[in-house]
Design an enzyme around this catalytic site. Structure first.
Site, PDB file in Angstrom:
ATOM      1  CG  ASP A  56      -1.819   1.205   1.282  1.00 40.49           C
ATOM      2  OD1 ASP A  56      -2.626   1.373   0.358  1.00 40.49           O
ATOM      3  OD2 ASP A  56      -1.694   1.996   2.239  1.00 40.49           O
ATOM      4  CB  THR A 116      -1.763   5.532  -1.894  1.00 39.27           C
ATOM      5  OG1 THR A 116      -1.647   4.109  -1.805  1.00 39.27           O
ATOM      6  CG2 THR A 116      -3.002   5.961  -1.117  1.00 39.27           C
ATOM      7  CB  THR A 117       1.250   2.883  -5.519  1.00 43.78           C
ATOM      8  OG1 THR A 117       1.306   2.219  -4.259  1.00 43.78           O
ATOM      9  CG2 THR A 117       2.547   2.651  -6.261  1.00 43.78           C
ATOM     10  CG  ASP A 170      -6.409   0.602   0.207  1.00 44.62           C
ATOM     11  OD1 ASP A 170      -6.516   1.427   1.138  1.00 44.62           O
ATOM     12  OD2 ASP A 170      -5.312   0.255  -0.263  1.00 44.62           O
TER      13      ASP A 170
END
Length: 480
Positions: free
Chosen positions: A64, A97-98, A394
């Protein structure tokens, strides 16, 4: 008269970097690119996990982006911005998020040659901003709305969104199982924005398939006193009393000073203390409640008192769990046992204490409000369960976002390539340097599809060979 030069006073900490200009901009870009390289390999369904060990001895295994960025001890001020955008993405959307870190770094990487050639940053920013507005409008045009669809169609589409999120996670092998669980959990809390109404409880042991969803509230058995095992462990349609007071026999010597002229009067003080606690317990029983929960302690006297009258009690219930029980059952947390009326009591269809692995859980199901849900998560090692919880968070956030915005776009890099193609075509209609800048923006959008393809390119090539009959299918089993 000659003017006297005032001495220059520098009010900066020793070792402060005062560099500026083009060299500093390039240095900032290099720092951001280095940070992005750390999370680059975590992207996509075949992305790798990172093992992070902190100075306190804690170990975290995760892919994550927000978790990794938060655990990295980044001190460079420009690179810290990437940490902030990852946190913002995690808070607002939950997933991706990445992706935002890689996109931000790629935009900077594409701008770096122009900065080195002397292009002013404002010119780049102006073109990037224009390209961003065009990309947003194109995304809105390509988006698919789930408004007006039947519940089954909507649940099917939401399950696909959750499965897409989970496909790159540690629990990707069970994505269909958890996707439907996440959709049911999010639909249970309907349009309520309070995410704390959806709880995730972790129980080591068992397999991931042993995880289950409670349409209500579940929490681990609290600390209990003697007499607890004599209490009933299952009720049908019970009344529930929620308290924020102690039900313990306590001496008042810490709270008051009493002077006695006759030692015989001390017994009256002791009797008064017992009368106070018995009066509280009697009022709880008279309220008609079969389940008594309190955020504070319920002592051994009260535990045995309730057991003798077939009442279940639990003290030291976590604040979060108590509030979720209140929201689910329609009860109200009381700070006094005086004048307890039916309107402040909660209710549910079934309450039971169930063994889950090595833990015992108190489960409230069939709650009237139907606005709470609890996922009981099973698994092997603690590290695995922690990562599974982050993965489910998520997926939950994505489903909530899809319900709130009601529009979705294809994943897997498809939308990125479509926007890149659109911007490249638009760049041909622009005169001057802006054409190069918009093209750079379009090229940066290809970073995520490129990384996904880079990891699986050998498998893709072999599949093509099989399709054209060049090699046999058994050769696919030899892929790295």
């Amino acid at each position: 008269m000659a003017s006297m030069m005032q001495p220059q006073i520098i009010l900066l900490k020793e070792g402060t970097d005062t560099s500026q200009g083009r060299a500093q901009v390039v240095s900032n870009i290099n720092a951001c690119t280095s940070v992005a390289d750390m999370v680059r390999t975590t992207l996509g369904p075949r992305g790798m996990d990172k093992l992070i060990h902190d100075d306190k001895g804690g170990t975290t295994i995760s892919n994550d982006g927000a978790t990794i960025m938060r655990l990295l001890e980044i001190v460079h001020p420009a690179a810290k911005i990437l940490v902030d955008i990852a946190k913002s993405q995690d808070s607002e959307v939950g997933d991706g998020t990445t992706t935002v870190v890689l996109l931000a770094a790629e935009f900077l990487k594409e701008a770096k040659p122009y900065i080195e050639d002397g292009v002013h940053p404002h010119s780049l920013i102006r073109s990037y901003r224009t390209a961003g507005h065009l990309a947003i409008e194109k995304v809105k045009e390509l988006a698919t709305s789930i408004e007006g669809k039947s519940l089954e169609e909507k649940k099917s589409l939401l399950a696909k969104c959750a499965a897409t999120t989970l496909s790159s996670k540690l629990i990707g092998g069970e994505k269909e199982f958890f996707a439907s669980m996440v959709v049911d959990a999010v639909l249970a809390i309907s349009n309520d924005d309070r995410l704390n109404l959806l709880g995730i409880k972790k129980v080591p042991g068992g397999t991931m398939r042993d995880s289950f969803l409670v349409n209500g509230v579940a929490f681990k058995k609290t600390f209990s006193y003697a007499g607890f095992e004599q209490q009933p462990k299952k009720f049908l349609s019970p009344k529930i009393l929620l308290l924020n007071i102690e039900l313990e026999l306590k001496s008042e010597k810490e709270n008051a000073e009493i002077r006695l002229s006759d030692p015989l009067q001390y017994q009256s003080i002791v009797d008064a203390e017992w009368n106070i606690i018995y009066d509280k317990l009697d009022k709880c029983v008279k309220s008609g409640a079969k389940i008594v929960l309190s955020r504070l302690a319920i002592g051994d006297l009260a535990t045995q008192y309730f057991a003798d009258r077939d009442i279940f009690c639990a003290g030291r219930v976590a604040e979060e769990d108590l509030q979720r029980v209140a929201a689910a059952t329609g009860g109200t947390v009381q700070t006094s046992v005086n004048n307890v009326i039916d309107e402040v009591l909660g209710s549910c269809e079934v309450f039971e204490e169930r063994q889950v692995g090595n833990e015992r859980f108190n489960i409230f199901s069939g709650c009237p409000s139907g606005q709470t849900a609890t996922i009981v998560l099973r698994g092997g090692a603690d590290q695995f369960i922690e990562e599974a919880e982050r993965s489910l968070h998520d997926a939950i956030m994505i489903v909530r976002r899809a319900l709130k915005n009601s529009t979705v776009v294809p994943g897997g890099g498809a939308i990125d390539m479509e926007i890149s193609k659109y911007l490249r075509q638009h760049a041909r209609t622009i005169a001057g340097k802006s054409q190069f800048f918009v093209n750079s923006f379009a090229k940066a959008l290809e970073v995520c599809p490129f990384l996904c393809c880079e990891i699986t390119k050998l498998h893709f090539i072999l599949n093509c060979y099989v399709s054209f009959g060049v090699v046999d299918g058994w050769m696919l089993s030899t892929r790295p």
